[in-house]
Design a protein around this motif. Structure first.
Motif, mmCIF file in Angstrom:
data_model
loop_
_atom_site.group_PDB
_atom_site.id
_atom_site.type_symbol
_atom_site.label_atom_id
_atom_site.label_comp_id
_atom_site.label_asym_id
_atom_site.label_seq_id
_atom_site.Cartn_x
_atom_site.Cartn_y
_atom_site.Cartn_z
ATOM 1 N N VAL A 1 -3.692 1.874 -12.598
ATOM 2 C CA VAL A 1 -4.030 1.781 -11.302
ATOM 3 C C VAL A 1 -5.531 1.733 -11.006
ATOM 4 O O VAL A 1 -5.971 2.936 -11.436
ATOM 5 C CB VAL A 1 -3.237 2.472 -10.345
ATOM 6 N N ASN A 2 -6.558 1.003 -10.517
ATOM 7 C CA ASN A 2 -7.907 1.092 -10.264
ATOM 8 C C ASN A 2 -7.902 1.221 -8.573
ATOM 9 O O ASN A 2 -7.478 0.504 -7.871
ATOM 10 C CB ASN A 2 -8.807 -0.001 -10.642
ATOM 11 N N PRO A 3 -8.381 2.482 -8.256
ATOM 12 C CA PRO A 3 -8.304 2.845 -6.719
ATOM 13 C C PRO A 3 -9.469 1.882 -5.899
ATOM 14 O O PRO A 3 -9.520 1.946 -4.833
ATOM 15 C CB PRO A 3 -8.599 4.250 -6.483
ATOM 16 N N ILE A 4 -10.368 1.342 -6.402
ATOM 17 C CA ILE A 4 -11.483 0.612 -5.965
ATOM 18 C C ILE A 4 -10.640 -0.680 -5.342
ATOM 19 O O ILE A 4 -9.785 -1.365 -6.078
ATOM 20 C CB ILE A 4 -12.394 0.108 -6.725
ATOM 21 N N TYR A 5 -10.779 -0.872 -4.011
ATOM 22 C CA TYR A 5 -10.185 -2.061 -3.048
ATOM 23 C C TYR A 5 -10.264 -3.358 -3.891
ATOM 24 O O TYR A 5 -9.258 -4.128 -3.652
ATOM 25 C CB TYR A 5 -10.580 -1.907 -1.901
ATOM 26 N N THR B 1 -6.625 5.747 2.913
ATOM 27 C CA THR B 1 -7.151 4.360 3.111
ATOM 28 C C THR B 1 -7.674 4.136 4.599
ATOM 29 O O THR B 1 -7.855 2.959 4.706
ATOM 30 C CB THR B 1 -6.176 3.405 2.650
ATOM 31 N N ASN B 2 -8.109 5.024 5.253
ATOM 32 C CA ASN B 2 -8.491 4.844 6.552
ATOM 33 C C ASN B 2 -9.916 3.914 6.745
ATOM 34 O O ASN B 2 -9.812 3.321 7.685
ATOM 35 C CB ASN B 2 -8.817 6.072 7.508
ATOM 36 N N SER C 1 -16.879 -2.803 -1.584
ATOM 37 C CA SER C 1 -17.782 -1.440 -2.085
ATOM 38 C C SER C 1 -16.854 -0.091 -1.954
ATOM 39 O O SER C 1 -17.471 0.694 -2.283
ATOM 40 C CB SER C 1 -19.098 -1.270 -0.910
ATOM 41 N N LYS C 2 -15.781 -0.040 -1.277
ATOM 42 C CA LYS C 2 -15.213 1.212 -1.357
ATOM 43 C C LYS C 2 -13.875 1.208 -1.940
ATOM 44 O O LYS C 2 -13.444 0.466 -2.551
ATOM 45 C CB LYS C 2 -14.863 1.647 0.356
ATOM 46 N N GLY C 3 -12.934 2.460 -2.021
ATOM 47 C CA GLY C 3 -11.826 2.605 -2.555
ATOM 48 C C GLY C 3 -10.922 3.759 -2.016
ATOM 49 O O GLY C 3 -11.435 4.120 -0.902
ATOM 50 N N VAL C 4 -9.906 3.680 -2.394
ATOM 51 C CA VAL C 4 -8.767 4.825 -1.889
ATOM 52 C C VAL C 4 -9.354 5.953 -1.978
ATOM 53 O O VAL C 4 -10.001 6.499 -3.237
ATOM 54 C CB VAL C 4 -7.533 4.550 -2.528
ATOM 55 N N GLU C 5 -9.439 7.161 -1.033
ATOM 56 C CA GLU C 5 -9.800 8.311 -1.183
ATOM 57 C C GLU C 5 -8.769 9.381 -1.780
ATOM 58 O O GLU C 5 -7.608 9.114 -1.145
ATOM 59 C CB GLU C 5 -10.546 8.883 0.102
ATOM 60 N N GLN D 1 0.747 -1.047 -0.069
ATOM 61 C CA GLN D 1 0.029 0.058 -0.019
ATOM 62 C C GLN D 1 0.931 1.429 -0.182
ATOM 63 O O GLN D 1 0.597 2.377 -0.752
ATOM 64 C CB GLN D 1 -0.864 0.085 1.238
ATOM 65 N N ASN D 2 1.870 1.208 1.017
ATOM 66 C CA ASN D 2 2.821 2.333 1.003
ATOM 67 C C ASN D 2 3.475 2.596 -0.417
ATOM 68 O O ASN D 2 3.650 3.686 -0.754
ATOM 69 C CB ASN D 2 3.658 2.346 2.296
ATOM 70 N N ARG D 3 3.835 1.447 -1.054
ATOM 71 C CA ARG D 3 4.729 1.633 -2.246
ATOM 72 C C ARG D 3 3.784 2.135 -3.221
ATOM 73 O O ARG D 3 4.085 2.943 -4.144
ATOM 74 C CB ARG D 3 5.249 0.142 -2.821
ATOM 75 N N LEU D 4 2.497 1.761 -3.376
ATOM 76 C CA LEU D 4 1.547 1.931 -4.274
ATOM 77 C C LEU D 4 1.131 3.355 -4.373
ATOM 78 O O LEU D 4 1.242 4.533 -5.193
ATOM 79 C CB LEU D 4 0.293 1.549 -4.222
ATOM 80 N N LYS D 5 1.085 3.958 -3.058
ATOM 81 C CA LYS D 5 0.890 5.589 -2.728
ATOM 82 C C LYS D 5 1.981 6.408 -3.162
ATOM 83 O O LYS D 5 2.126 7.426 -3.751
ATOM 84 C CB LYS D 5 0.687 5.772 -1.155
#
Length: 208
Positions: free
Chosen positions: A151-155, A57-58, A123-127, A35-39
């Protein structure tokens, strides 16, 4: 010494609870790292365009941390339960009831923590927020930029997050079977150990 009640069943269940707790731990650590690498990758990719990104991603991280904690506890307590299989005191009625209670608590805790994780993954994704020259960049522009980077931000489309929405359910399952096996074994202790002590004392059943 009499063999512990439901020895094989409890051995398999405790071992699987340990294994899936450990696997869930490794999946969780892998998720944090990736996750940190993707950010970092996304921020570096848009930096030449003068865009500053904020990625949050909280909505999945907070419940995932709680789930991860109980996966670790499940893993550690399963080791204690496995050792108890080979210690006579570990198979006493009181010890088995205590083991069952702890596994039951872990079952409930994992269920309560993993439900919001799975719901977020489904149902959610990265804000995503972005700013350029002090002005907010439209969300559609940011999503298009992420898509251009593959990259698709949907989890549910991010494999390492998707796996964490699935794997801890196996830790939950085997914590549940361990609780059931422990309580079932506790119900058999009296007959098993009473008859063993009777044999050791040389007592025999009186035949009519």
């Amino acid at each position: 010494m009499a063999r512990a009640p439901l020895f094989a069943v409890r051995l398999a269940s405790y071992a699987l609870a340990f294994a899936w707790g450990a696997i869930s731990l490794s999946i969780g650590l892998n998720t944090v790292i990736k996750q940190n690498r993707l950010k970092s990758f996304l921020r570096r990719s848009v930096a030449p365009l003068g865009i500053t990104l904020r990625l949050v991603t909280n909505n999945v991280v907070h419940p995932a941390i709680a789930s991860e904690v109980f996966c670790v506890i499940t893993c550690l307590f399963s080791i204690v339960a496995l050792i108890g299989l080979f210690v006579q005191r570990g198979s006493s009625k009181q010890a088995l009831k205590a083991q069952g209670a702890v596994f039951a608590f872990l079952t409930v805790a994992l269920f309560a923590c993993q439900i919001p994780v799975s719901n977020a993954v489904r149902s959610k994704g990265v804000e995503i927020w972005g700013w350029k020259d002090g002005e907010e960049v439209p969300a559609a522009t940011l999503l298009a930029a992420a898509a251009s980077l593959g990259v698709n931000p949907i989890y549910k489309h991010i494999d390492f997050i998707l796996w964490f929405g699935i794997i801890p359910w196996f830790a939950f399952l085997f914590a549940l079977t361990s609780a059931i096996a422990s309580f079932a074994a506790a119900g058999k202790v009296k007959d098993t150990y009473t008859s063993e002590k009777a044999r050791e004392a040389g007592l025999t059943e009186v035949q009519p």
